[in-house]
Design a protein around this motif. Structure first.
Motif, short mmCIF file in Angstrom:
data_model
loop_
_atom_site.label_atom_id
_atom_site.label_comp_id
_atom_site.label_asym_id
_atom_site.label_seq_id
_atom_site.Cartn_x
_atom_site.Cartn_y
_atom_site.Cartn_z
N GLN A 150 6.00 3.06 -8.37
CA GLN A 150 6.01 2.66 -6.97
C GLN A 150 7.39 2.11 -6.64
N VAL A 151 7.95 2.54 -5.51
CA VAL A 151 9.30 2.11 -5.12
C VAL A 151 9.26 1.59 -3.69
N THR A 152 9.81 0.40 -3.49
CA THR A 152 9.92 -0.20 -2.16
C THR A 152 11.38 -0.23 -1.75
N VAL A 153 11.68 0.38 -0.61
CA VAL A 153 13.05 0.47 -0.11
C VAL A 153 13.19 -0.42 1.13
N ALA A 162 11.79 -3.40 -4.60
CA ALA A 162 10.90 -3.54 -5.76
C ALA A 162 10.66 -2.19 -6.42
N VAL A 163 10.48 -2.24 -7.74
CA VAL A 163 10.12 -1.06 -8.53
C VAL A 163 8.94 -1.44 -9.42
N VAL A 164 7.90 -0.62 -9.41
CA VAL A 164 6.74 -0.83 -10.28
C VAL A 164 6.57 0.40 -11.16
N PHE A 218 9.59 -0.30 3.09
CA PHE A 218 8.64 0.81 3.03
C PHE A 218 8.46 1.22 1.57
N THR A 219 7.19 1.49 1.19
CA THR A 219 6.84 1.75 -0.20
C THR A 219 6.15 3.10 -0.35
N SER A 220 6.48 3.81 -1.42
CA SER A 220 5.77 5.04 -1.79
C SER A 220 5.46 5.00 -3.29
N GLU A 221 4.43 5.73 -3.68
CA GLU A 221 4.05 5.80 -5.09
C GLU A 221 4.04 7.24 -5.58
N SER A 222 4.08 7.38 -6.92
CA SER A 222 3.88 8.68 -7.54
C SER A 222 3.08 8.47 -8.82
N VAL A 223 2.53 9.55 -9.34
CA VAL A 223 1.79 9.50 -10.61
C VAL A 223 2.23 10.66 -11.49
#
Length: 381
Positions: A164-167, A180-182, A5-10
């Motif tokens: 963006q972080v995928t756990v 993953a980390v973006v 599951f992935t979430s993003e922030s700005v």
């Protein structure tokens, strides 16, 4: 069966977040002098310009151009080479009073709009928030802190950035590792991408994400296009309320659709969403469930909620319907009741507009307090 599951922030320098901050800065300025002002304020920004519009009824004079320039300065857009800076931007406004049709319902204590609002909490993190969104927020916050407080560490940073972080979750719905980390960060011209990647990994990612969650299979992407010199409103237009998933739970829970920034708490889009988070967090905090989703709906001009729905995804200690009955009986969810309980008629809203409205350890974020636990446990017993 495991899943990702992935979430993003700005960051605060993202064009949409510039607009959120301006809208909330106007709300805060009004609440400093007129705590009963009615505010529904939207902002649009692009290369060299900011447009503020909406419906505002207040006894206070708002110096919109100066407020806009102050916010843009605070964020860090102060150089002409950014093509958007506090000294030279054009500021325009198109503001009217609140519609008398809406005011008629709000004046008697009714909701300022119809709609459904969601609140959520789980026990993945100490903040009782989903892990992907919490780490995504902390990564861009760390970049901003370095840029503003320790600039010598990464002197080439500019205000715009994203994460963006995928756990990875196991078959018991528990987070076990980071897949993953973006991180994408705006930077000065002429900086080697290899240096930016090294600095971001060492000074940001490794400082924020615990070592136990990173392994040899974790994918790390820093400025994956290879360059991020053009940013902010010169690179993309911005608009208030366009980052509502960033503002809440990173997609882990539904969103009713209404934005928060620029709206006074008579608008249940904001106040009732805060109240729903408050209740969900206290249910999880009281260990009545490992996870809790709440939906509250309203009709414009009507004070009492039309419906209350609770889903603990099978983790509740009592049936979800019983929890909903307790909430309906024990907690005042009228706009007036929410505003009083959470003390929302204060100039506290600009700081909510960055890095999430939830999961923050700040005394002004009253909806994050675990002050309903005893009431809930007593009611359950």
């Amino acid at each position: 069966m495991s899943y990702l599951f992935t979430s993003e922030s700005v960051s605060e320098g993202h064009p949409d977040k510039i607009c959120d901050q301006i809208s909330d800065a106007i709300l805060d300025d009004i609440f400093t002098y007129d705590k009963y002002g009615r505010v529904a304020c939207e902002t649009f920004c692009a290369t060299g310009m900011v447009l503020v519009g909406g419906e505002i009824t207040t006894s206070h004079y708002v110096d919109v151009p100066q407020l806009v320039r102050n916010v843009v300065t605070d964020i860090g857009y102060t150089e002409g080479e950014y093509r958007f800076d506090s000294h030279s931007i054009s500021v325009m406004s198109a503001i009217n009073k609140q519609s008398p049709d809406i005011a008629r319902g709000v004046d008697k204590g009714g909701a300022g709009d119809q709609g459904m609002m969601f609140g959520y909490a789980n026990n993945e993190t100490p903040e009782l928030m989903p892990m992907p969104i919490m780490y995504a927020h902390k990564l861009v916050k760390k970049l901003a802190d370095i840029r503003k407080k320790n600039n010598s560490l990464m002197p080439y940073l500019r205000p715009d950035s994203k994460s963006q972080v995928t756990v990875e979750y196991n078959d018991k719905n528990k987070p076990v590792r980071i897949e993953a980390v973006v991180v994408s960060t705006q930077h000065d011209p002429g900086v080697r991408q290899s240096q930016i990647k090294h600095d971001v990994i060492e000074n940001v990612i490794k400082k924020i994400i615990p070592e136990r969650l990173l392994d040899k299979k974790t994918k790390i992407y820093v400025n994956p296009t290879g360059m991020f010199e053009i940013g902010g409103p010169h690179g993309d237009t911005g608009l208030t309320g366009r980052k509502i998933i960033v503002d809440t739970y990173g997609g882990k829970a539904p969103h009713g659709g209404g934005a928060f920034s620029g709206k006074d708490p008579s608008k249940v889009d904001r106040s009732a969403t805060y109240a729903a988070r408050h209740i969900a967090k206290n249910i999880v905090g009281a260990k009545l469930a490992d996870e809790c989703l709440i939906q509250i709906s309203y009709a414009i001009g009507i004070a009492e909620p039309v419906s209350i729905y609770i889903n603990t995804n099978g983790t509740g200690k009592i049936p979800d319907t019983e929890l909903a009955k307790i909430i309906k009986k024990e907690i005042d969810l009228t706009p007036k009741g929410i505003i009083h309980k959470l003390n929302l008629r204060r100039p506290i809203f600009r700081k909510t507009s960055n890095y999430g409205h939830f999961g923050r350890n700040d005394k002004d974020f009253t909806w994050e307090k675990l002050d309903l636990k005893d009431l809930l446990l007593k009611s359950v017993k």
